[in-house]
Every structure is written in structure tokens, then in C-alpha cells.
Design an enzyme around this catalytic site. Structure first.
Site, PDB file in Angstrom:
ATOM      1  CE  LYS A 212      36.436  39.560  32.111  1.00  0.00           C
ATOM      2  NZ  LYS A 212      37.361  40.172  33.071  1.00  0.00           N
ATOM      3  NE  ARG A 217      35.845  49.165  29.743  1.00  0.00           N
ATOM      4  CZ  ARG A 217      34.636  48.619  29.820  1.00  0.00           C
ATOM      5  NH1 ARG A 217      34.389  47.715  30.763  1.00  0.00           N
ATOM      6  NH2 ARG A 217      33.687  48.959  28.990  1.00  0.00           N
ATOM      7  NE  ARG A 232      35.099  48.010  35.534  1.00  0.00           N
ATOM      8  CZ  ARG A 232      34.744  47.206  34.548  1.00  0.00           C
ATOM      9  NH1 ARG A 232      33.499  47.211  34.121  1.00  0.00           N
ATOM     10  NH2 ARG A 232      35.614  46.399  33.992  1.00  0.00           N
ATOM     11  CD  GLU A 261      40.415  46.039  30.647  1.00  0.00           C
ATOM     12  OE1 GLU A 261      41.176  46.270  31.607  1.00  0.00           O
ATOM     13  OE2 GLU A 261      39.235  45.678  30.770  1.00  0.00           O
ATOM     14  CG  PHE A 294      37.428  46.513  24.244  1.00  0.00           C
ATOM     15  CD1 PHE A 294      36.110  46.947  24.270  1.00  0.00           C
ATOM     16  CD2 PHE A 294      38.164  46.564  25.416  1.00  0.00           C
ATOM     17  CE1 PHE A 294      35.536  47.426  25.438  1.00  0.00           C
ATOM     18  CE2 PHE A 294      37.598  47.044  26.590  1.00  0.00           C
ATOM     19  CZ  PHE A 294      36.277  47.476  26.604  1.00  0.00           C
TER      20      PHE A 294
END
Length: 353
Positions: A212, A217, A232, A261, A294
Site C-alpha cells: 500500500k 491515486r 481519485r 499511484e 496495480f
């Protein structure tokens, strides 16, 4: 529809802690709205304006005229007033904006003035998050909530799919698809207190454990030589992250949508303070950031949203160099997961997911 009806519904929503009661109140308000009012009403019930920027802040709504006695403002009148405010610019715009605000608030009752001030400054506190508005839309339009949520995710918000829900129902909602270049809402996640609880929640079998990262984001859309980088909250920050654009253009793909990210690193490769990374959302210069992806949602004319996680991960590994991928471990062994978590924390990251 009178603004007073929306304000009354907002007051009812803020007065109860019951999720069901909130949804019932909002659904009733939406059901009363006319076809041309529903999008505005849905936005207002969520505590926000349709206009992203109006040029107003606390100072602009601090010295207000005496309120009106009887409700007379219509929802669409208020929307049009904020449209004009948002369009004001140039010499003399500050004075024109102040006059327009005074004219609008002079017609508002005391309750309406308080609500308008709150919605302008982002201070409406009624617990009506977008997820609740989606439930209200589903109830008022009599369509499955799952269909509303999926369409809203792909459309980038609830407001754009309100009319579809009421006028076209499920077929209309299912017609909303992923469109390269149009950011989608991020998928929601649940938390767990520790690895044991997380693995138990995931169920038997191997799970993916990822580092994480404490970064920005980003959602990256590429179509040919055109790249869009969104946050985001779906703000377009493409011009502020040229290194992310360059990375996206280097990938062997024609169309792609990536989730990830952006992170600023120090000379040792450890993450810098989040504030340094976050500063890049406000300006194009400063510390360099590195993209870490990711997930891949679309690749060369193929939507992967509904593909199993292991298929999306395989596509990501084929497309994105390891240096730009979020570290991941697939395991069903708790000790191995704990070791991975320890490594992530030692590297200066937040933990795992």
C-alpha cells in the site's frame, strides 16, 4: 420544484442516523422532481453543486442580505444562477458576482440561505454520501442498486446516470460502458484490523497481497498519443504529471486504462513525505514522481473490468515494466504474508492491501 423542498429533505436527512430513513427521504424528493430537475436535485441531495467552481468561498457568502419570508426559488433557477456565477471572469467580475449573489440570496428564506451557504463552501453535513444518493436513485426509479452502482462507476458519477435510471431503466444503465478517456469512479474497498482477519474475509485459497503506497491515486487513460491522468476525485491532472504521461506513452499498447499511484522517492528509493508527492497535484514542477500501477481495466479494445483478478494481473505484467508495478505477492500462507508486510513497512510504505 422549489428549492425549499430539497432543503427540507436535506434537513430531514441530517436529523436522522438511520441509513434507511435517509434513503427513503432522498428517494421521495427525487420522485417529486421533474425530468429536467432530477440531475440537479440528485447533486443537491448529495450536498454539492453541479458546478465544480463558482468563484465563491466563505467571504463571498458572508455578508448576506435579509432573507425572504416565503419560499419562491426554484431548483433550476438556483442552478442557472450558479452557472452564470461560474462563467463570470475578467474586469469587474468580482463586483458582478457580488451583485448576483446578493440577488440570489435576497430571494432565499433563512433556511435556504443557510443551506446555500453550506453547499457553496462544502459545509453541508447531512451524511448523504454518493453511495446513499445511488440507493435513493435505485429506490425512486425502481431499478436494482447494483445496476445503478455499476453505471455510476463507469460514467464517473451518479448524476450522469440519473436520467437513464428513470427514463430507460435497466437497459439504459447497462448501456453505460467503460470509455477510454473518461475516468471511472474508484472501486470501494473494505478494511480489516490485521492480516489474519483480511485473509479470513477473503476466504480459502491464494490471495493477492500488495504494497500500500502513500501516494497520489491516479487513473491513466491512453488512446493512441492522447493521455489523460485523473485523481481519485476525477480531477484532470495530466498537465501536472508529465513523467506519468511519458511512462504511459512508452507502453506497448494503443488503448489502455490503468489504475495506480504516483509517488515521489528520495535518492535511496524510499518514499518522500506525502506532502511532497501531493504538491504535484497543484503544480507541474517540483519533486519527480514515479508511477506504480496495480490494475489494468482496459487493454487494446478489450475491457477487463469483469475479468478475474489473476487475468488482469497477467495482462498488467505483460504490459507494464516491473519498476512501474506495485509489488505484489500471491499466497495462502500467513507467515509469507506477514513477511511481505514487514518488508513493505521497512521500505517506508503504509502497509499492504
Amino acid at each position: 420544484m422549489l428549492l425549499a423542498e430539497v432543503v427540507a429533505a436535506s434537513r430531514e436527512v441530517s436529523a436522522t442516523r438511520s441509513r434507511t430513513a435517509k434513503v427513503v427521504t432522498m428517494a421521495a424528493c427525487l420522485a417529486e422532481a421533474g425530468p429536467d430537475e432530477r440531475e440537479v436535485v440528485a447533486s443537491y441531495l448529495g450536498g454539492s453543486l453541479l458546478q465544480r467552481r463558482t468563484g465563491l468561498g466563505w467571504r463571498g457568502v458572508s455578508g448576506l442580505p435579509e432573507p425572504g419570508e416565503d419560499p419562491s426559488l426554484l431548483v433550476l433557477e438556483v442552478h442557472d444562477a450558479f452557472e452564470r456565477l461560474a462563467a463570470m471572469s475578467g474586469t469587474g467580475s468580482q463586483g458582478r458576482r457580488a451583485e448576483a449573489v446578493a440577488e440570489l440570496f435576497r430571494r432565499a428564506t433563512a433556511d435556504e440561505q443557510a443551506w446555500l451557504r453550506g453547499v457553496v463552501t462544502g459545509a453541508v453535513r447531512q451524511g448523504a454520501l454518493d453511495a446513499l444518493v445511488q440507493e435513493a436513485v435505485a429506490k425512486a426509479a425502481d431499478v436494482p442498486l447494483a445496476e445503478v452502482r455499476r453505471a455510476a462507476m463507469l460514467a464517473g458519477g451518479t448524476v450522469p446516470i440519473v436520467t437513464l435510471a428513470f427514463e430507460q431503466g435497466v437497459p439504459g444503465l447497462r448501456g453505460v460502458g467503460l470509455e477510454v478517456g473518461r475516468p471511472v469512479l474508484p472501486m470501494l474497498a473494505a478494511s480489516a484490523p490485521d492480516l489474519e482477519a483480511a485473509l479470513a474475509k477473503a476466504g480459502p485459497g491464494p490471495v493477492a497481497v500488495e504494497t500500500k503506497l502513500d501516494g497520489i491515486r491516479i487513473q491513466v487513460h491512453r488512446r493512441g498519443d492522447e493521455v489523460v491522468v485523473a485523481t481519485r476525485s476525477l480531477d484532470d491532472i495530466t498537465a501536472r504529471l508529465p513523467e506519468v504521461v511519458e511512462a504511459a506513452l512508452s507502453l506497448p499498447a494503443t488503448t489502455v486504462v490503468l489504475d495506480g499511484e504516483a509517488l515521489a522517492l528520495d535518492d535511496a528509493g524510499r518514499p518522500r513525505a506525502f506532502q511532497e508527492t501531493a504538491s504535484r497535484t497543484a503544480q507541474a514542477g517540483g519533486v519527480a514522481v514515479t508511477p506504480y500501477f496495480f490494475d489494468v481495466l482496459h487493454l487494446d479494445a478489450h475491457d477487463l473490468l469483469d475479468a478475474p483478478g489473476h487475468e488482469r494481473q497477467a495482462a498488467l505484467e505483460r504490459l507494464v515494466p516491473e519498476a512501474w508495478r506495485v509489488p505484489r505477492l500471491v499466497t495462502d500462507d500467513l507467515a509469507e504474508a506477514r513477511s511481505f508486510l514487514a518488508g513493505a513497512l521497512a521500505a517506508g510504505h503504509e502497509g499492504v492491501r
